[in-house]
Design a protein around this motif. Structure first.
Motif, PDB file in Angstrom:
ATOM      1  N   MET A  65      22.776  39.991  67.468  1.00 26.94           N
ATOM      2  CA  MET A  65      23.865  40.736  68.105  1.00 26.94           C
ATOM      3  C   MET A  65      23.898  40.466  69.606  1.00 26.94           C
ATOM      4  SD  MET A  65      23.589  44.317  66.005  1.00 26.94           S
ATOM      5  CE  MET A  65      24.764  45.188  67.022  1.00 26.94           C
ATOM      6  N   LYS A  66      22.751  40.396  70.238  1.00 28.19           N
ATOM      7  CA  LYS A  66      22.697  40.107  71.679  1.00 28.19           C
ATOM      8  C   LYS A  66      23.232  38.712  71.973  1.00 28.19           C
ATOM      9  CE  LYS A  66      18.964  43.174  73.091  1.00 28.19           C
ATOM     10  NZ  LYS A  66      17.596  43.284  73.599  1.00 28.19           N
ATOM     11  N   MET A  67      22.829  37.726  71.156  1.00 22.70           N
ATOM     12  CA  MET A  67      23.281  36.349  71.373  1.00 22.70           C
ATOM     13  C   MET A  67      24.794  36.238  71.201  1.00 22.70           C
ATOM     14  SD  MET A  67      20.235  33.891  69.861  1.00 22.70           S
ATOM     15  CE  MET A  67      20.989  33.839  68.285  1.00 22.70           C
ATOM     16  N   GLN A  68      25.358  36.995  70.258  1.00 30.00           N
ATOM     17  CA  GLN A  68      26.801  36.945  70.014  1.00 30.00           C
ATOM     18  C   GLN A  68      27.579  37.901  70.908  1.00 30.00           C
ATOM     19  OE1 GLN A  68      27.702  37.338  65.838  1.00 30.00           O
ATOM     20  NE2 GLN A  68      26.352  35.656  65.267  1.00 30.00           N
ATOM     21  N   GLY A  69      26.845  38.756  71.619  1.00 29.34           N
ATOM     22  CA  GLY A  69      27.495  39.697  72.516  1.00 29.34           C
ATOM     23  C   GLY A  69      28.304  40.763  71.805  1.00 29.34           C
ATOM     24  N   ILE A  70      27.840  41.187  70.644  1.00 27.31           N
ATOM     25  CA  ILE A  70      28.561  42.213  69.893  1.00 27.31           C
ATOM     26  C   ILE A  70      27.747  43.498  69.835  1.00 27.31           C
ATOM     27  CG2 ILE A  70      29.817  40.538  68.490  1.00 27.31           C
ATOM     28  CD1 ILE A  70      27.916  41.217  66.170  1.00 27.31           C
ATOM     29  N   GLY A  71      28.451  44.586  69.674  1.00 28.95           N
ATOM     30  CA  GLY A  71      27.816  45.893  69.554  1.00 28.95           C
ATOM     31  C   GLY A  71      27.792  46.355  68.105  1.00 28.95           C
ATOM     32  N   PRO A  72      27.247  47.530  67.880  1.00 30.23           N
ATOM     33  CA  PRO A  72      27.128  48.069  66.527  1.00 30.23           C
ATOM     34  C   PRO A  72      28.467  48.197  65.804  1.00 30.23           C
ATOM     35  CG  PRO A  72      25.917  49.430  68.084  1.00 30.23           C
ATOM     36  CD  PRO A  72      26.649  48.411  68.880  1.00 30.23           C
ATOM     37  N   VAL A 130      18.092  52.131  66.049  1.00 29.53           N
ATOM     38  CA  VAL A 130      17.679  51.116  67.035  1.00 29.53           C
ATOM     39  C   VAL A 130      18.695  50.975  68.173  1.00 29.53           C
ATOM     40  CG1 VAL A 130      16.299  49.822  65.354  1.00 29.53           C
ATOM     41  CG2 VAL A 130      18.702  49.213  65.693  1.00 29.53           C
ATOM     42  N   ARG A 131      19.550  51.940  68.323  1.00 30.94           N
ATOM     43  CA  ARG A 131      20.637  51.886  69.312  1.00 30.94           C
ATOM     44  C   ARG A 131      20.122  51.567  70.717  1.00 30.94           C
ATOM     45  NH1 ARG A 131      25.856  52.676  69.790  1.00 30.94           N
ATOM     46  NH2 ARG A 131      26.166  53.407  67.687  1.00 30.94           N
ATOM     47  N   GLN A 132      18.951  52.057  71.087  1.00 32.76           N
ATOM     48  CA  GLN A 132      18.437  51.843  72.440  1.00 32.76           C
ATOM     49  C   GLN A 132      18.212  50.370  72.748  1.00 32.76           C
ATOM     50  OE1 GLN A 132      14.874  54.141  71.676  1.00 32.76           O
ATOM     51  NE2 GLN A 132      13.606  52.348  71.887  1.00 32.76           N
ATOM     52  N   PHE A 133      18.086  49.513  71.714  1.00 25.46           N
ATOM     53  CA  PHE A 133      17.850  48.085  71.914  1.00 25.46           C
ATOM     54  C   PHE A 133      19.122  47.261  71.867  1.00 25.46           C
ATOM     55  CE2 PHE A 133      14.000  49.823  69.908  1.00 25.46           C
ATOM     56  CZ  PHE A 133      13.065  49.510  70.884  1.00 25.46           C
ATOM     57  N   LEU A 134      20.257  47.885  71.570  1.00 26.09           N
ATOM     58  CA  LEU A 134      21.494  47.142  71.322  1.00 26.09           C
ATOM     59  C   LEU A 134      22.328  46.943  72.566  1.00 26.09           C
ATOM     60  CD1 LEU A 134      22.542  48.884  68.002  1.00 26.09           C
ATOM     61  CD2 LEU A 134      21.320  46.729  68.277  1.00 26.09           C
ATOM     62  N   VAL A 135      23.202  45.928  72.507  1.00 23.62           N
ATOM     63  CA  VAL A 135      24.181  45.666  73.560  1.00 23.62           C
ATOM     64  C   VAL A 135      25.188  46.804  73.534  1.00 23.62           C
ATOM     65  CG1 VAL A 135      26.010  44.099  74.287  1.00 23.62           C
ATOM     66  CG2 VAL A 135      23.919  43.179  73.299  1.00 23.62           C
TER      67      VAL A 135
END
Length: 59
Positions: free
Chosen positions: A18-25, A53-58
């Motif tokens: 998700m970080k590499m693609q720049g997307i959120g939940p 795991v929201r705290q680790f997400l973009v």
């Protein structure tokens, strides 16, 4: 609060992707819903897992 080291391999893989693609939940949920590969129950479980795991997400 969970630490990065406590996450499962799958959780880390999803977060990194998700970080590499720049997307959120919400983007991930929408993509999975549109793919038609997940049942409504599986989508609800994914939402719960992403909340954990929201705290680790973009954001």
């Amino acid at each position: 609060m969970r630490k990065w080291e406590d996450l499962t391999r799958d959780e880390k893989e999803i977060i990194n992707t998700m970080k590499m693609q720049g997307i959120g939940p919400d983007d991930l949920i929408e993509r999975m819903k549109n793919s038609g590969r997940m049942s409504e129950e599986a989508l609800q479980n994914l939402k719960k897992a992403l909340e954990d795991v929201r705290q680790f997400l973009v954001h």
